[in-house]
Design an enzyme around this catalytic site. Sequence first.
Site, PDB file in Angstrom:
ATOM      1  N   ARG A   1      -9.919   0.009   8.917  1.00 27.09           N
ATOM      2  CA  ARG A   1      -9.467  -1.342   9.247  1.00 27.09           C
ATOM      3  C   ARG A   1     -10.472  -2.115  10.067  1.00 27.09           C
ATOM      4  O   ARG A   1     -10.191  -3.264  10.421  1.00 27.09           O
ATOM      5  CB  ARG A   1      -8.179  -1.247  10.057  1.00 27.09           C
ATOM      6  CG  ARG A   1      -6.926  -1.227   9.228  1.00 27.09           C
ATOM      7  CD  ARG A   1      -5.829  -0.827  10.173  1.00 27.09           C
ATOM      8  NE  ARG A   1      -4.657  -1.625  10.081  1.00 27.09           N
ATOM      9  CZ  ARG A   1      -3.547  -1.190   9.486  1.00 27.09           C
ATOM     10  NH1 ARG A   1      -3.485  -0.028   8.898  1.00 27.09           N
ATOM     11  NH2 ARG A   1      -2.494  -1.948   9.490  1.00 27.09           N
TER      12      ARG A   1
ATOM     13  N   ARG B   1      11.277  -0.531  10.849  1.00 23.07           N
ATOM     14  CA  ARG B   1      10.174  -0.235  11.763  1.00 23.07           C
ATOM     15  C   ARG B   1      10.185  -1.188  12.944  1.00 23.07           C
ATOM     16  O   ARG B   1      10.483  -2.358  12.780  1.00 23.07           O
ATOM     17  CB  ARG B   1       8.839  -0.366  11.004  1.00 23.07           C
ATOM     18  CG  ARG B   1       8.233   0.953  10.626  1.00 23.07           C
ATOM     19  CD  ARG B   1       7.097   0.815   9.654  1.00 23.07           C
ATOM     20  NE  ARG B   1       5.984  -0.001  10.138  1.00 23.07           N
ATOM     21  CZ  ARG B   1       4.868  -0.210   9.450  1.00 23.07           C
ATOM     22  NH1 ARG B   1       4.709   0.355   8.257  1.00 23.07           N
ATOM     23  NH2 ARG B   1       3.915  -0.977   9.934  1.00 23.07           N
TER      24      ARG B   1
ATOM     25  N   LYS C   1       0.828  -1.211   0.000  1.00 23.46           N
ATOM     26  CA  LYS C   1       0.000   0.000   0.000  1.00 23.46           C
ATOM     27  C   LYS C   1       0.865   1.266   0.000  1.00 23.46           C
ATOM     28  O   LYS C   1       0.671   2.168  -0.812  1.00 23.46           O
ATOM     29  CB  LYS C   1      -0.937   0.014   1.233  1.00 23.46           C
ATOM     30  CG  LYS C   1      -1.823  -1.222   1.344  1.00 23.46           C
ATOM     31  CD  LYS C   1      -2.741  -1.177   2.559  1.00 23.46           C
ATOM     32  CE  LYS C   1      -2.019  -1.239   3.900  1.00 23.46           C
ATOM     33  NZ  LYS C   1      -1.355  -2.520   4.194  1.00 23.46           N
TER      34      LYS C   1
ATOM     35  N   ARG D   1      12.041  -4.982   4.922  1.00 23.93           N
ATOM     36  CA  ARG D   1      11.651  -3.588   4.608  1.00 23.93           C
ATOM     37  C   ARG D   1      12.537  -2.583   5.331  1.00 23.93           C
ATOM     38  O   ARG D   1      12.941  -2.777   6.459  1.00 23.93           O
ATOM     39  CB  ARG D   1      10.196  -3.355   5.023  1.00 23.93           C
ATOM     40  CG  ARG D   1       9.796  -1.884   4.906  1.00 23.93           C
ATOM     41  CD  ARG D   1       8.333  -1.680   4.914  1.00 23.93           C
ATOM     42  NE  ARG D   1       7.691  -2.201   6.107  1.00 23.93           N
ATOM     43  CZ  ARG D   1       6.388  -2.209   6.283  1.00 23.93           C
ATOM     44  NH1 ARG D   1       5.584  -1.729   5.362  1.00 23.93           N
ATOM     45  NH2 ARG D   1       5.877  -2.709   7.390  1.00 23.93           N
TER      46      ARG D   1
ATOM     47  N   ARG E   1       0.021  -9.035  13.462  1.00 28.24           N
ATOM     48  CA  ARG E   1      -0.618  -8.080  12.540  1.00 28.24           C
ATOM     49  C   ARG E   1      -1.480  -8.823  11.511  1.00 28.24           C
ATOM     50  O   ARG E   1      -2.544  -8.350  11.124  1.00 28.24           O
ATOM     51  CB  ARG E   1       0.445  -7.213  11.844  1.00 28.24           C
ATOM     52  CG  ARG E   1       1.024  -6.161  12.795  1.00 28.24           C
ATOM     53  CD  ARG E   1       2.379  -5.641  12.368  1.00 28.24           C
ATOM     54  NE  ARG E   1       2.389  -4.996  11.068  1.00 28.24           N
ATOM     55  CZ  ARG E   1       3.502  -4.688  10.415  1.00 28.24           C
ATOM     56  NH1 ARG E   1       4.690  -4.961  10.942  1.00 28.24           N
ATOM     57  NH2 ARG E   1       3.437  -4.102   9.252  1.00 28.24           N
TER      58      ARG E   1
HETATM   59  P1  AP5 Z   1       4.755  -1.567   1.834  1.00 27.41           P
HETATM   60  O1  AP5 Z   1       4.358  -0.821   0.624  1.00 27.41           O
HETATM   61  O2  AP5 Z   1       5.528  -0.857   2.881  1.00 27.41           O
HETATM   62  O3  AP5 Z   1       3.489  -2.300   2.483  1.00 27.41           O
HETATM   63  P2  AP5 Z   1       2.198  -1.748   3.204  1.00 27.41           P
HETATM   64  O4  AP5 Z   1       1.025  -2.384   2.538  1.00 27.41           O
HETATM   65  O5  AP5 Z   1       2.222  -0.261   3.303  1.00 27.41           O
HETATM   66  O6  AP5 Z   1       2.391  -2.455   4.613  1.00 27.41           O
HETATM   67  P3  AP5 Z   1       2.407  -1.912   6.104  1.00 27.41           P
HETATM   68  O7  AP5 Z   1       3.204  -2.898   6.918  1.00 27.41           O
HETATM   69  O8  AP5 Z   1       2.785  -0.480   6.162  1.00 27.41           O
HETATM   70  O9  AP5 Z   1       0.944  -2.086   6.484  1.00 27.41           O
HETATM   71  P4  AP5 Z   1       0.375  -2.154   7.844  1.00 27.41           P
HETATM   72  O10 AP5 Z   1      -1.043  -2.077   7.463  1.00 27.41           O
HETATM   73  O11 AP5 Z   1       0.710  -3.305   8.686  1.00 27.41           O
HETATM   74  O12 AP5 Z   1       1.067  -0.938   8.648  1.00 27.41           O
HETATM   75  P5  AP5 Z   1       0.554   0.497   8.992  1.00 27.41           P
HETATM   76  O13 AP5 Z   1       1.694   1.403   9.018  1.00 27.41           O
HETATM   77  O14 AP5 Z   1      -0.627   0.843   8.174  1.00 27.41           O
HETATM   78  O15 AP5 Z   1       5.559  -2.860   1.343  1.00 27.41           O
HETATM   79  C1  AP5 Z   1       6.066  -3.804   2.267  1.00 27.41           C
HETATM   80  C2  AP5 Z   1       7.447  -4.296   1.798  1.00 27.41           C
HETATM   81  O16 AP5 Z   1       7.280  -5.083   0.620  1.00 27.41           O
HETATM   82  C3  AP5 Z   1       8.416  -3.176   1.432  1.00 27.41           C
HETATM   83  O17 AP5 Z   1       9.694  -3.555   1.835  1.00 27.41           O
HETATM   84  C4  AP5 Z   1       8.308  -3.082  -0.104  1.00 27.41           C
HETATM   85  O18 AP5 Z   1       9.503  -2.611  -0.678  1.00 27.41           O
HETATM   86  C5  AP5 Z   1       8.010  -4.516  -0.479  1.00 27.41           C
HETATM   87  N1  AP5 Z   1       7.117  -4.620  -1.654  1.00 27.41           N
HETATM   88  C6  AP5 Z   1       6.059  -3.817  -1.961  1.00 27.41           C
HETATM   89  N2  AP5 Z   1       5.456  -4.235  -3.102  1.00 27.41           N
HETATM   90  C7  AP5 Z   1       6.164  -5.339  -3.518  1.00 27.41           C
HETATM   91  C8  AP5 Z   1       6.028  -6.210  -4.643  1.00 27.41           C
HETATM   92  N3  AP5 Z   1       5.046  -6.062  -5.563  1.00 27.41           N
HETATM   93  N4  AP5 Z   1       6.919  -7.233  -4.753  1.00 27.41           N
HETATM   94  C9  AP5 Z   1       7.924  -7.419  -3.813  1.00 27.41           C
HETATM   95  N5  AP5 Z   1       8.105  -6.614  -2.733  1.00 27.41           N
HETATM   96  C10 AP5 Z   1       7.214  -5.584  -2.592  1.00 27.41           C
HETATM   97  O19 AP5 Z   1       0.033   0.271  10.485  1.00 27.41           O
HETATM   98  C11 AP5 Z   1       0.931   0.005  11.545  1.00 27.41           C
HETATM   99  C12 AP5 Z   1       0.174  -0.148  12.842  1.00 27.41           C
HETATM  100  O20 AP5 Z   1      -0.508   1.084  13.151  1.00 27.41           O
HETATM  101  C13 AP5 Z   1      -0.922  -1.204  12.854  1.00 27.41           C
HETATM  102  O21 AP5 Z   1      -0.421  -2.488  13.175  1.00 27.41           O
HETATM  103  C14 AP5 Z   1      -1.850  -0.663  13.939  1.00 27.41           C
HETATM  104  O22 AP5 Z   1      -1.339  -0.923  15.227  1.00 27.41           O
HETATM  105  C15 AP5 Z   1      -1.781   0.843  13.714  1.00 27.41           C
HETATM  106  N6  AP5 Z   1      -2.807   1.333  12.781  1.00 27.41           N
HETATM  107  C16 AP5 Z   1      -2.594   1.955  11.590  1.00 27.41           C
HETATM  108  N7  AP5 Z   1      -3.752   2.269  11.001  1.00 27.41           N
HETATM  109  C17 AP5 Z   1      -4.723   1.835  11.830  1.00 27.41           C
HETATM  110  C18 AP5 Z   1      -6.148   1.846  11.763  1.00 27.41           C
HETATM  111  N8  AP5 Z   1      -6.797   2.367  10.705  1.00 27.41           N
HETATM  112  N9  AP5 Z   1      -6.839   1.305  12.791  1.00 27.41           N
HETATM  113  C19 AP5 Z   1      -6.217   0.783  13.869  1.00 27.41           C
HETATM  114  N10 AP5 Z   1      -4.870   0.724  13.991  1.00 27.41           N
HETATM  115  C20 AP5 Z   1      -4.135   1.250  12.977  1.00 27.41           C
HETATM  116 MG    MG Z   2       2.395   1.103   4.911  1.00 28.68          MG
END
Ligand code: AP5
Ligand code: MG
Length: 213
Positions: free
Chosen positions: A88, A160, A13, A127, A171
């Site tokens: 979410r 991270r 994402k 990552r 997660r």
């Molecule tokens: P990346 O693009 O970074 O993935 P992402 O989908 O953004 O994954 P996140 O881990 O950021 O999602 P998340 O939902 O767990 O974390 P968030 O910060 O939202 O890609 C991942 C890796 O893969 C990278 O290294 C990239 O280079 C590689 N990659 C990408 N595409 C690829 C491809 N096609 N092929 C190969 N490699 C690839 O949330 C963190 C925490 O915050 C949550 O756990 C929760 O505690 C809290 N939180 C955030 N939002 C909420 C909410 N709305 N409600 C409640 N809690 C929340």
């Molecule tokens: Mg992200």
Amino acid sequence: MNIMLFGAPGAGKGTQAKYIIDQYGIPQISTGDMLRAAISEGTTMGMEAKGFMDDGKLVPDSTIIGIIKDRLSQEDCKDGFILDGFPRTLAQAEALEELLKDLNMSLDKVISLNVPDELIVDRITGRRVCPACGASFHVEFNPSKVAGKCDYCGGDLVTRKDDTKETVENRLVSYHEQTAPLFHFYKDKGVMAEIDGTKDINVIKEEIFSILG
Ligand code: AP5
Ligand code: MG
Ligand code: ZN
């Protein structure tokens, strides 16, 4: 254009959001990035969220809905936005419906990046992220041009705190229990576009651009 990127942790994402910003000039609204910024600023909200994030659990809906209300009301969202990591839970999705109605807005497209769990752990543990601008890289799958430095802003890349094998498993549990059911919520609304998120990053980028037009 009002877009949501939907998918598991590590689905891509954040990576694709950066390309959409460059192409369409609309802001990314990542609740995860906003929470991490609050933690590094040491705000009360950040301190409250930290424990949940470190454990791989969702932060309470009331906190998240408050953040989104403030953010979507800002001037730069008038011409569009990219939701990344929100909503979410069903409560968040319902709150978003209300909020968009109040703001006279609607969602144009939800893009689901479909990636099976077995690919997620390697993506997450390799990552490296830029705390300054939120960009994501991967030591093997998407290395930055200069090792340890962000391609977009030159900032230092870090791992991270929640990107460990143990936390990613939690997660994924949170995702499957609380977030994955929203897929049907948006599919039923007729705004869902599905993408095979296991393809090459640039192939996915082009597919998203062709969906968005
Ligand atoms: P990346 O693009 O970074 O993935 P992402 O989908 O953004 O994954 P996140 O881990 O950021 O999602 P998340 O939902 O767990 O974390 P968030 O910060 O939202 O890609 C991942 C890796 O893969 C990278 O290294 C990239 O280079 C590689 N990659 C990408 N595409 C690829 C491809 N096609 N092929 C190969 N490699 C690839 O949330 C963190 C925490 O915050 C949550 O756990 C929760 O505690 C809290 N939180 C955030 N939002 C909420 C909410 N709305 N409600 C409640 N809690 C929340
Ligand atoms: Mg992200
Ligand atoms: Zn950066």
